[in-house]
Motif scaffolding. Structure first.
Motif, short mmCIF file in Angstrom:
data_model
loop_
_atom_site.label_atom_id
_atom_site.label_comp_id
_atom_site.label_asym_id
_atom_site.label_seq_id
_atom_site.Cartn_x
_atom_site.Cartn_y
_atom_site.Cartn_z
N GLY A 112 0.82 -1.19 0.00
CA GLY A 112 0.00 0.00 0.00
C GLY A 112 0.86 1.25 0.00
N GLN A 113 0.21 2.41 -0.08
CA GLN A 113 0.92 3.68 -0.15
C GLN A 113 1.31 4.22 1.22
OE1 GLN A 113 -1.66 6.23 -2.48
NE2 GLN A 113 -0.62 5.62 -4.38
N GLY A 114 0.72 3.70 2.28
CA GLY A 114 1.07 4.11 3.62
C GLY A 114 0.11 5.12 4.21
N THR A 115 0.04 5.13 5.53
CA THR A 115 -0.76 6.11 6.26
C THR A 115 0.03 6.58 7.47
OG1 THR A 115 -2.94 6.52 7.27
CG2 THR A 115 -1.98 4.35 7.64
N GLN A 116 0.00 7.89 7.71
CA GLN A 116 0.81 8.49 8.78
C GLN A 116 0.14 8.31 10.13
OE1 GLN A 116 3.92 10.24 8.67
NE2 GLN A 116 3.72 10.06 10.92
N VAL A 117 0.91 7.85 11.11
CA VAL A 117 0.49 7.79 12.50
C VAL A 117 1.44 8.66 13.31
CG1 VAL A 117 0.26 6.34 14.55
CG2 VAL A 117 -0.55 5.51 12.33
N THR A 118 0.89 9.63 14.03
CA THR A 118 1.69 10.52 14.86
C THR A 118 1.17 10.46 16.29
OG1 THR A 118 2.10 12.01 13.00
CG2 THR A 118 2.52 12.87 15.21
#
Length: 121
Positions: A112-118
């Motif tokens: 997948g393209q990725g998802t940001q977790v902060t």
């Protein structure tokens, strides 16, 4: 063609929770194992969790007891439930999949393209 689309990332305070989802596109390709990886700034990409076609799971030591990987075949979706989040969990999280019968044993064939977790502390 196989597409993996992640969702559910965002900003959360330390100690909080998020659930990531990875939707798998329709395909004649059979997917067996699913993976969640993450990559933080200035660090190598790290395998976080792994689930097999028969629902066996494995986790990195850094997330064991806090993260849970699961899948729903009816919805063609894999999940990563993240609890007790820490600032050091901050990263881009990637869903990945292995194709049934692939000779690329133990490694994903699709990403997948990725998802940001902060996670703020």
């Amino acid at each position: 063609q196989v597409q993996l689309v992640e969702s559910g990332g965002g900003l959360v305070q330390a100690g909080g929770s998020l659930r990531l989802a990875c939707e798998i596109s329709r395909s004649i390709v059979i997917i067996d194992d699913m993976f969640w990886y993450r990559q933080a700034a200035d660090k190598q990409r790290e395998l976080v969790a792994h689930i097999t076609a028969t629902l066996d799971t494995n986790y990195a030591d850094s997330v064991k007891g806090r993260f849970t990987i699961s899948r729903d075949y009816a919805k063609d979706t894999a999940y990563l439930q993240m609890d007790s989040l820490k600032p050091e969990d901050t990263a881009v999280y990637f869903c990945a999949a292995h194709r049934y019968g692939s000779r690329n044993s133990g490694q994903p064939d699709y990403w997948g393209q990725g998802t940001q977790v902060t996670v703020s502390g």
